[in-house]
Each structure stands twice: as structure tokens, then as C-alpha cells.
Write an enzyme that holds these catalytic residues in place. Structure first.
Site, PDB file in Angstrom:
ATOM      1  N   HIS A  35      -2.347   7.585   7.306  1.00  0.00           N
ATOM      2  CA  HIS A  35      -1.259   8.406   6.626  1.00  0.00           C
ATOM      3  C   HIS A  35      -1.996   9.631   6.045  1.00  0.00           C
ATOM      4  CE1 HIS A  35       2.485   6.152   6.475  1.00  0.00           C
ATOM      5  NE2 HIS A  35       1.992   4.869   5.877  1.00  0.00           N
ATOM      6  N   HIS A  53      -4.142   1.147   8.032  1.00  0.00           N
ATOM      7  CA  HIS A  53      -2.896   1.970   7.992  1.00  0.00           C
ATOM      8  C   HIS A  53      -2.674   2.876   7.052  1.00  0.00           C
ATOM      9  CE1 HIS A  53       1.692   1.240   8.392  1.00  0.00           C
ATOM     10  NE2 HIS A  53       1.651   1.987   7.123  1.00  0.00           N
ATOM     11  N   GLU A  54      -3.276   2.756   5.706  1.00  0.00           N
ATOM     12  CA  GLU A  54      -2.818   3.881   4.767  1.00  0.00           C
ATOM     13  C   GLU A  54      -3.865   4.915   5.069  1.00  0.00           C
ATOM     14  OE1 GLU A  54      -0.468   3.419   2.709  1.00  0.00           O
ATOM     15  OE2 GLU A  54      -0.111   1.238   3.309  1.00  0.00           O
ATOM     16  N   GLN A 106       3.456   9.809   1.167  1.00  0.00           N
ATOM     17  CA  GLN A 106       4.447   9.062   1.344  1.00  0.00           C
ATOM     18  C   GLN A 106       5.461   9.376  -0.001  1.00  0.00           C
ATOM     19  OE1 GLN A 106       2.398   5.269   2.024  1.00  0.00           O
ATOM     20  NE2 GLN A 106       4.345   4.781   3.291  1.00  0.00           N
ATOM     21  N   CYS A 144       6.132  -0.411   7.728  1.00  0.00           N
ATOM     22  CA  CYS A 144       5.710   0.803   6.777  1.00  0.00           C
ATOM     23  C   CYS A 144       6.864   1.084   5.956  1.00  0.00           C
ATOM     24  CB  CYS A 144       5.417   2.122   7.686  1.00  0.00           C
ATOM     25  SG  CYS A 144       4.788   3.558   6.762  1.00  0.00           S
ATOM     26  N   LEU A 145       6.411   1.522   4.822  1.00  0.00           N
ATOM     27  CA  LEU A 145       7.688   2.008   4.022  1.00  0.00           C
ATOM     28  C   LEU A 145       8.505   3.125   4.179  1.00  0.00           C
ATOM     29  CD1 LEU A 145       6.205   1.297   0.162  1.00  0.00           C
ATOM     30  CD2 LEU A 145       7.893  -0.248   1.489  1.00  0.00           C
ATOM     31  N   GLY A 154       0.946  -1.297   0.073  1.00  0.00           N
ATOM     32  CA  GLY A 154       0.073  -0.037  -0.121  1.00  0.00           C
ATOM     33  C   GLY A 154       0.867   1.284   0.107  1.00  0.00           C
TER      34      GLY A 154
HETATM   35 ZN    ZN Z   1       2.753   3.121   5.845  1.00  0.00          ZN
END
Ligand code: ZN
Length: 183
Positions: A144, A140-141, A50, A98-99, A45
Site C-alpha cells: 500500500h 500486503h500493507e 487507505q 483488502c479493506l 491491517g
Molecule cells: Zn489492503
């Protein structure tokens, strides 16, 4: 286009993202770039903040998890202006990564069911319920675009244990297999 991924410490990750409409310039190209960036980083995701854009746009492809997480079967979508309109009562702890926080994984408590209202890439509105890991990925997304990160919800003890690692990430010292952008 593959964007570098904004990591912990980058102020864009703390902004509340704004809604967009069909007149948003270059939307189609941006969505294509988000897919490219997400797949390049081997994520499931990616939310627009991000890649440095504080807008309410998310891409998710969790099909790779479908074998262990049946709820993720066919979970591939673009979410524009998503809104979680209800949460189930049951909550569970599960590990997340998480990225934008490379090298850190932690257990996060989240509701197991949600109802989501969103627009797809054609700006068509949908209302759908999700459960299990699919509901988790979406939450989670969604965090963000609200300016939140999964490490925010950890206990203060756990967070202080991670402090040095988080500081290193914010200084650009994180190890990641993709390009990162700390500022
Ligand atoms: Zn994340």
C-alpha cells in the site's frame, strides 16, 4: 476519529508514500485514528494511504488470526518508514482481501519469509524477521505505501473476470460495512 476508507480507483492508493519523522504534526492522534478506523472496519491491517495520507505509516493487529495462523500470535504493531530488506526464496499462493477492495478475495503469490526494518511509534528502530501469514500481512500493507494493490498481481484472465466488480468499487458502488471513499 474514524476515517472513511479510500477504495480502488482513488488516486491516493497509487502514490508512493513518503517517509515521516517525529516532527510529523499530530502523529500520535493519527495513529490512534488509524487503530479506530481499522477496528471499525474489522481489518487486521491499515496503511495510511487507505485513509488518504500518502505517508509511510502502517498499523497491524492480526492477533485475531492467531489460532489458525500461529505466526500472527502477538502481531500487533505500528510500522513507521518500514523497509523490507530481504525476502526468502520460497513463495506460496494464499487468499487475501483488502479493506480498499471490498468484496473481492483472491490468491496472491508471496515469499513466506521477510526481514523488516522499521521504526515503532516511539521512533525506535527495529530489525526483525517474519514468516508465514505474519510475513504476508506485512507485505500486503507494505504494498500500500508503495502504491500497489493485491489485485495488481493477479493474472490478466483473473483480473478481467473481476473488471466489472473493480469498476463498480471505483464508482462507489461497493458494499462495505464501513464508509468508503472512491475519489
Ligand atoms: Zn489492503
Amino acid at each position: 476519529m474514524i476515517y472513511p476508507i479510500c477504495v480502488y480507483g482513488n488516486p491516493v492508493l497509487r502514490k508512493k508514500s513518503i517517509e515521516i519523522d517525529e516532527n510529523y504534526e499530530g502523529l500520535e492522534e493519527l495513529i490512534a485514528s488509524m487503530w479506530d478506523t481499522m477496528y471499525r472496519a474489522e481489518g487486521i491491517g491499515l496503511a495510511a494511504p487507505q485513509i488518504g495520507k500518502a505517508i509511510r505509516l502502517i498499523v497491524i493487529d492480526a492477533e485475531s488470526l492467531a489460532e489458525e495462523e500461529p505466526s500472527c500470535k502477538g502481531l500487533k504493531m505500528v510500522l513507521i518508514n518500514p523497509e523490507i530488506i530481504s525476502w526468502g526464496d520460497e513463495q506460496v499462493f494464499l487468499e487475501e482481501g483488502c479493506l480498499s477492495v471490498p468484496g473481492i478475495r483472491a490468491e496472491v503469490k508471496r515469499p513466506t519469509k521477510i526481514v523488516l526494518r522499521y521504526q515503532d511509534e516511539q521512533m525506535v528502530e527495529h530489525e526483525k524477521s517474519f514468516e508465514g501469514f505474519a510475513a504476508r500481512v506485512i507485505q500486503h500493507e507494505y504494498d500500500h505505501i508503495e502504491g500497489k494493490l493485491f489485485v495488481d498481481s493477479l493474472s490478466s484472465v483473473r483480473r478481467s473476470m473481476l473488471r466489472a466488480k473493480l469498476q463498480a468499487i471505483s464508482k462507489g458502488k461497493a458494499k462495505a460495512s464501513y464508509k468508503i471513499k472512491p475519489h
